[in-house]
Structure formats: C-alpha cells, structure tokens
Scaffold this active site. Structure first.
Site, PDB file in Angstrom:
ATOM      1  N   HIS A  44       0.830  -1.203   0.000  1.00 48.89           N
ATOM      2  CA  HIS A  44       0.000   0.000   0.000  1.00 48.89           C
ATOM      3  C   HIS A  44       0.866   1.255   0.000  1.00 48.89           C
ATOM      4  O   HIS A  44       2.085   1.200   0.163  1.00 48.89           O
ATOM      5  CB  HIS A  44      -0.937  -0.016   1.208  1.00 48.89           C
ATOM      6  CG  HIS A  44      -2.041  -1.025   1.094  1.00 48.89           C
ATOM      7  ND1 HIS A  44      -3.049  -1.124   2.021  1.00 48.89           N
ATOM      8  CD2 HIS A  44      -2.295  -1.981   0.156  1.00 48.89           C
ATOM      9  CE1 HIS A  44      -3.895  -2.099   1.668  1.00 48.89           C
ATOM     10  NE2 HIS A  44      -3.445  -2.625   0.546  1.00 48.89           N
ATOM     11  N   GLU A  46       1.240   3.739   2.085  1.00 50.19           N
ATOM     12  CA  GLU A  46       1.998   4.078   3.292  1.00 50.19           C
ATOM     13  C   GLU A  46       3.291   3.264   3.382  1.00 50.19           C
ATOM     14  O   GLU A  46       4.344   3.786   3.767  1.00 50.19           O
ATOM     15  CB  GLU A  46       1.146   3.832   4.539  1.00 50.19           C
ATOM     16  CG  GLU A  46      -0.122   4.687   4.608  1.00 50.19           C
ATOM     17  CD  GLU A  46      -1.338   3.999   4.009  1.00 50.19           C
ATOM     18  OE1 GLU A  46      -2.449   4.226   4.520  1.00 50.19           O
ATOM     19  OE2 GLU A  46      -1.194   3.243   3.017  1.00 50.19           O
ATOM     20  N   CYS A  82      -1.766  -1.063   7.492  1.00 45.18           N
ATOM     21  CA  CYS A  82      -0.910   0.121   7.422  1.00 45.18           C
ATOM     22  C   CYS A  82      -0.938   0.906   8.731  1.00 45.18           C
ATOM     23  O   CYS A  82       0.044   1.546   9.099  1.00 45.18           O
ATOM     24  CB  CYS A  82      -1.348   1.013   6.265  1.00 45.18           C
ATOM     25  SG  CYS A  82      -1.025   0.283   4.649  1.00 45.18           S
ATOM     26  N   ASP A 198     -22.686  -3.430 -34.689  1.00 45.52           N
ATOM     27  CA  ASP A 198     -21.328  -2.893 -34.708  1.00 45.52           C
ATOM     28  C   ASP A 198     -20.243  -3.959 -34.582  1.00 45.52           C
ATOM     29  O   ASP A 198     -19.087  -3.699 -34.929  1.00 45.52           O
ATOM     30  CB  ASP A 198     -21.142  -1.877 -33.568  1.00 45.52           C
ATOM     31  CG  ASP A 198     -21.994  -0.630 -33.760  1.00 45.52           C
ATOM     32  OD1 ASP A 198     -22.488  -0.426 -34.885  1.00 45.52           O
ATOM     33  OD2 ASP A 198     -22.161   0.137 -32.794  1.00 45.52           O
ATOM     34  N   LEU A 202     -14.606  -4.222 -27.833  1.00 48.34           N
ATOM     35  CA  LEU A 202     -14.665  -3.732 -26.449  1.00 48.34           C
ATOM     36  C   LEU A 202     -13.334  -3.954 -25.717  1.00 48.34           C
ATOM     37  O   LEU A 202     -13.311  -4.368 -24.554  1.00 48.34           O
ATOM     38  CB  LEU A 202     -15.831  -4.386 -25.691  1.00 48.34           C
ATOM     39  CG  LEU A 202     -17.210  -4.235 -26.334  1.00 48.34           C
ATOM     40  CD1 LEU A 202     -18.277  -4.898 -25.462  1.00 48.34           C
ATOM     41  CD2 LEU A 202     -17.559  -2.775 -26.579  1.00 48.34           C
ATOM     42  N   GLY A 282     -26.492   1.188 -27.077  1.00 49.17           N
ATOM     43  CA  GLY A 282     -27.290   2.053 -27.929  1.00 49.17           C
ATOM     44  C   GLY A 282     -28.231   2.926 -27.118  1.00 49.17           C
ATOM     45  O   GLY A 282     -28.243   2.883 -25.877  1.00 49.17           O
ATOM     46  N   PRO A 283     -29.059   3.723 -27.807  1.00 46.45           N
ATOM     47  CA  PRO A 283     -29.925   4.678 -27.087  1.00 46.45           C
ATOM     48  C   PRO A 283     -30.903   4.017 -26.135  1.00 46.45           C
ATOM     49  O   PRO A 283     -31.193   4.566 -25.075  1.00 46.45           O
ATOM     50  CB  PRO A 283     -30.647   5.421 -28.225  1.00 46.45           C
ATOM     51  CG  PRO A 283     -30.501   4.548 -29.434  1.00 46.45           C
ATOM     52  CD  PRO A 283     -29.205   3.834 -29.265  1.00 46.45           C
TER      53      PRO A 283
END
Length: 344
Positions: A44, A46, A82, A198, A202, A282-283
């Site tokens: 992490h 810290e 931490c 389409d 992706l 799509g819409p």
C-alpha cells in the site's frame, strides 16, 4: 494532500477493486518520502512511502507528519495493516483526506492511530479525495458499481441512423480517449443490438492497459459465437433468461426479465466485486439506465456533423462537470445531481 492525490491517480486501472491511494511524509516542511499503491495485491501507499525514506533519514520519522488521501487500513488482507506500520514507526501525526467505508476499516484505522497517541486530522481536501475514489466509495455506500454512460452524438442530436448500420461519429483523438477509459474501468457493457450491428471488440487496442470484462444483455442467447466479443482476450458476462454457466472466460447469468433487469445486473456485478462499469450501448440501453436513475457520470461526445434524422440521443439532466474540445469533437462530462452534491 494534493501531492497524495497526484500520486494516487497514477494507479488508475491498476489497483481495482482497491482504492487509489497516495502518501507523503513531511518533516520540517520538507518531503522526505512519498509513494502510492501501484498494483492490486502489492504494498500500500503508506508502506511504499515509508520504505522510500532514505536510510539516513529514517530517524526523522518520529518527528514527521504522514499525509494520506484515504484512512489507513486496519486489517490483514493481501498486505498487513498500514495503521500498525505507522504506529510501529512512531510517526506522531497523520493527516487523512477520506474516511474508508470498507467495513473492515470504516474508522478502525483512525481508532488504532488515536489509541496509540497519534495526532489525527481528517477531512483535508475531502471532496477531492472522495471524488478520486468515487468508484470505491459508491460501491460500498450504494452496494453497486459506479456507472459511467458514454455515447457520441451528432451536432443535431442523433446517436445513430434509423437503418441498422455502423456509424462512426467521433475523431481519432476521441476514440483513443475512449480506449483509455476502458482501461480504467473493470467492466464495459453493451446491448444485444450493438453487438449485432457494430460487432465491437470492447478492448483497449489503442492504448495500454487491461481489457475490461465485457457485459451483454442477450435474453435468448441469440448472439452468434462468431462475434468479436467472444474473443478470449477478456471475460464476457451474458445476462439472459435461459442458462446459468461459468468457466474461466464465459459467464452466463440468469436474470428475471419479468422484473427490472438493470438493478439485477448491477447487483450481480457487485457480487463479483466489480466496482465500476462503462456503458457503451445504444440509445435504448442508455435511456433505461437514465430512466431508473442508475447512473453516476455521463461522458458525451458531440461531433461536428449533422445527420438530419436518425435515432435521438438519450435525454439526461445533471450537473455539467467539464467541457473541452477534442479536435473537432466536444466532450461534455455530466454528473448525476445526487453525485454532484456528494462530490462538489
């Protein structure tokens, strides 16, 4: 604290489902060590900041202030707590941006520090710190992924032509930015019609980063396996009404289509520890998220072309967060009104 945020954001797309965290250690007004959480499962912020204090300056830690944009963890996960490290190194002052909503932390890190006699200040640049980790905070407060809507529309307000055919509206700069966004989120979602028309991949082909998990709504499992979303370069989750099945790459998830589907999908994704998703459908798909108020952020490209007719862009109201030019395209970033109140 601003330096913590600047460091933390470098890890976007690399630490999810963990939050982005930066840490700066200051003594007598000078930074003696700094670091950030770089990869999921690795040390992490810290730990990295303390380790980067040079050997001949370690003696200054009991005189220093540690700045961190999120409450130090207090539990054993992939790494030790931490908060215990800070106590062990006798750092006397800690300044925190956001409190951690994760149930295993949620104030326990701060309490450990206080119990050890450490001076703790919280809420420094809180709005900025909260906004940086809005995915993480939304996941643990709303119990669903952070939802980003993305679309491109013409200058006269159309998202696609009436006839079912692929149409690119935006320029290369905008396309590359979209691929960068994909690399920053854990999942990406489209509807069945988008896949059929389409045939999108992706993926993050135009930038570096990890491909997001692909999410599709396909009620009757009608999408042919020849489509590009079935390529083995990323997992695919298909929400349907017929079958439940899972292997290393393909996950078929049954949902009840007689009930609102999107809340079921978001609940399912949350159960898989997916904290953010970008919607490129799509819409119809986009408007369903809007109508159910299941969105947090919208990123809208407006291209300098006019279609004259076609499928209208989704209707959305919210708070304009940013607006900028991307070559000839205009990008507008809008926050859900409830979100803009949380992260002013």
């Amino acid at each position: 604290m601003q330096r913590c945020l600047d460091l933390a954001v470098r890890a976007i797309g690399h630490v999810a489902p963990n939050p982005m965290v930066g840490c700066v250690i200051v003594c007598d007004g000078k930074i003696i060590g700094e670091g950030y959480h770089q990869e999921y499962g690795q040390p992490h912020a810290e730990v990295n900041a303390i380790n980067l204090v040079s050997a001949n300056l370690q003696y200054l830690l009991p005189q220093s202030t540690l700045y961190v944009n999120l409450e130090p963890c207090a539990h054993h996960g992939k790494t030790p707590p931490c908060a215990d490290l800070i106590v062990g190194r006798k750092i006397p002052r800690v300044v925190i941006g956001s409190n951690d909503p994760y149930p295993k932390v949620a104030g326990k890190g701060i309490q450990k520090l206080l119990d050890a006699g450490i001076e703790v200040t919280t809420g420094v640049l809180k709005s900025e710190a909260d906004f940086l980790n809005r995915r993480f905070l939304t996941f643990f407060t709303q119990h669903r992924p952070y939802v980003i809507l993305k679309w491109a529309e013409s200058a006269d307000g159309f998202i696609a032509p009436n006839e079912p055919k692929q149409l690119w509206l935006t320029n290369e700069y905008s396309k590359k930015l979209v691929h960068q966004w994909r690399a920053e989120e854990q999942a990406i979602m489209v509807g069945k019609k988008t896949v059929e028309i389409d045939d999108p991949e992706l993926t993050v082909r135009l930038t570096e980063g990890k491909n997001p998990a692909r999410v599709v709504i396909d009620r009757t499992l009608a999408i042919p396996p020849s489509k590009k979303i079935f390529a083995p370069n990323a997992p695919i989750i298909i929400y349907n009404q017929l079958e439940q099945y899972s292997d290393s790459k393909i996950h078929l998830e049954k949902v009840d289509f007689d009930l609102p589907v999107l809340p079921q999908i978001l609940q399912s994704l949350a159960s898989k520890n997916i904290q953010s998703i970008i919607i490129e459908g799509g819409p119809n798909t986009l408007q369903r998220f809007i109508d159910l108020n299941l969105w947090d952020e919208a990123r809208i490209f407006i291209a300098p072309v006019r279609l004259g007719d076609g499928k209208a862009s989704p209707i959305l109201a919210g708070d304009l967060r940013a607006e900028k030019q991307m070559g000839g395209d205009k990008l507008r970033v809008i926050l859900n009104n409830s979100l803009s109140q949380t992260f002013p």
